[in-house]
Write a protein that holds these residues in place. Sequence first.
Motif, PDB file in Angstrom:
ATOM      1  N   PHE A 284       0.772  -1.283   0.207  1.00 28.24           N
ATOM      2  CA  PHE A 284       0.147   0.058   0.035  1.00 28.24           C
ATOM      3  C   PHE A 284       1.067   1.142   0.138  1.00 28.24           C
ATOM      4  O   PHE A 284       1.921   1.333   0.593  1.00 28.24           O
ATOM      5  N   GLY A 286      -0.214   5.371   0.671  1.00 25.73           N
ATOM      6  CA  GLY A 286      -1.434   6.167   1.160  1.00 25.73           C
ATOM      7  C   GLY A 286      -1.244   7.583   1.518  1.00 25.73           C
ATOM      8  O   GLY A 286      -0.190   8.074   1.432  1.00 25.73           O
ATOM      9  N   ASP A 342      -1.884  -0.100   6.059  1.00 24.29           N
ATOM     10  CA  ASP A 342      -3.205   0.123   5.481  1.00 24.29           C
ATOM     11  C   ASP A 342      -3.993   1.058   6.022  1.00 24.29           C
ATOM     12  O   ASP A 342      -3.409   1.773   6.958  1.00 24.29           O
ATOM     13  N   ALA A 374      -5.556   4.506   2.040  1.00 25.40           N
ATOM     14  CA  ALA A 374      -4.738   3.730   1.224  1.00 25.40           C
ATOM     15  C   ALA A 374      -4.983   3.117   0.189  1.00 25.40           C
ATOM     16  O   ALA A 374      -6.226   2.871  -0.138  1.00 25.40           O
ATOM     17  N   PRO A 376      -3.815   0.611  -3.260  1.00 23.54           N
ATOM     18  CA  PRO A 376      -2.829  -0.439  -3.561  1.00 23.54           C
ATOM     19  C   PRO A 376      -1.569   0.009  -4.427  1.00 23.54           C
ATOM     20  O   PRO A 376      -1.954   1.029  -5.431  1.00 23.54           O
TER      21      PRO A 376
END
Length: 592
Positions: A284, A286, A342, A374, A376
């Motif tokens: 992740f 973010g 995450d 977050a 991918p």
Amino acid sequence: MYRRQLMMLAGSLPLMSTAYAQPTRRSRPGDPSWPSAAQWQELNAQVGGQLVQVTPPLDACRAAPASAECTAFFKGLKNPWLIGDNVALTQTSGWVDAWTSTPSAYAVAARNAADVAAAVNFARTHRLRLAVKGGGHSYQGTSNAPDSLLVWTRAMNRIELHDAFVGQGCSDRPQPAVSLGAGVVWLQAYDAVSKAGRYVQGGGCTTVGVAGLIQSGGFGTFSKRYGLAAAGLIEAEVVTADGTVRIANACTNPDLFWALKGGGGGSFGIVTRLTLRTRELPEFFGAMFVNVAAKSDAAYRDLIERFVTFYREKLFNPQWGEQVTFRRDNVLGVAMVFQGLDGDAANAVWKPFFDWLAARPNDFALQAPPFIAALPARHFWDAAFLKANAPDFVLNDDRPGAPSGNVFWRSNIGEAGWFIQGYESVWMPGPLIEPANQPRLVDALFAASRLWRVTLHFNKGLAGAPAEEVAAARDTATNPAAADAFALAISASEGPPAFPGIPGHEPDIALAKRNAKSINAAMDELRKLVPNHGSYVSESNYFEPDWRGAFWGANYARLRQVKDKYDPDGLFFVHHGVGSEDFSPDGFTRLK
């Protein structure tokens, strides 16, 4: 013995007199030494028809400032993709009392290193001022120069991924890497590498050119984890002042290789290709955004104090980067990023800070609910994914028929075509964030915020990064202060795209000077903590008095040796670049 020395001296006199008889001024249009039309045609033939006689872009506005054509021109200056695709434009339109974006007389739209070498040889032979433009994002105005020959690398945009790369002449262990042409911008590089399941350290702005950023050191959104972009350079292909296409890496021309890693773009040669190491891609990436308003000056100082403590305890690590702004209206603006977490984990990190705010409703208010999300990591620079899932964060290249992948961060819209009023930066040493020194830091940030907004860019200081990344940064030409800093403090002000002499689109000089004075006063509050401050060459004061020390510190002497070896006559010149002290400010007259 004396007779032999006298004969040797006499034998050298013709050579010496020839050398000193050489003109000390570069040619301009109209000079007898300016190339003839036939000579320009010879260059055009050498580069396969890629020579462009540049048309000044403001002609329509000078003829009719209120025309639809002029209005469309200025509207286009808010699209960084349009600017990058125009040989006559740069991403910054100018800086008050410093420079104004002015196109070159001619440009070679280079397709390969041979085209670049032909341009370099032509400029050297005819004593021309050279300029180099890839992404064109130089705040200092180094990617343009009037009366010059421009080497424009935009079309050199090949990207090649490697599973196991070894530099030429080296016997190192093969490693995953990516080779990028000098015209590639970071969105293209990130997208290609992340879709292959890897990560490459580069810059935060998607339309910045890879070559210029690497040569200036290069900090990106995730530098607190992956270090200095220049430290990831494995190999470069570069055309030096003698027109030779050279390979520079740790084993071949290692002195030039070191200088290219942060010694400043456009000073040692023209980079045509770079090969950078790639890393494992986290699951992740973010972002976190919030603006907190304090309801009094006293509460605002408390807010600064609490945030500084919170940052040192929870965010001063490789997972967090980007920035926080201390504003004059008692608002703390947070725009940070994270990697390897995450959304739930990121929220948990910030909970103590928001609990503290909630316990003091009479002192603080959130201007909007905090945003924490977050994505991918494989899709963080995927234009189609971003437009479908995070449309509020990106803007499109709005030209008819523009590639669908041409997007840029909405937060960068202010920089497109901007006219800089003032811009200063200071590396903030790591010890300032430690508990014993935090009161001094808080006092300085509060005092500075009374004068102008100040932003701490945490990802542009490597204190808190992994030890191996800090060590790699020290093996570059970048000012060693960057490796010791917890952040780069920046204070700046800008206006919309502007050009002197265009009615309705002229810079407000009086306002610019007032703002620049306030910026300087605000940064003086921080410089009290850092009397021998360093500054990031790509984001710095155009008028920096001690630019050699500020940009490169103790590395400057070594950089000057490399400059003198590969470019002894100073063919390559940029404002406040290595060796520029030998020339007039415009780069046309050699002073020593």
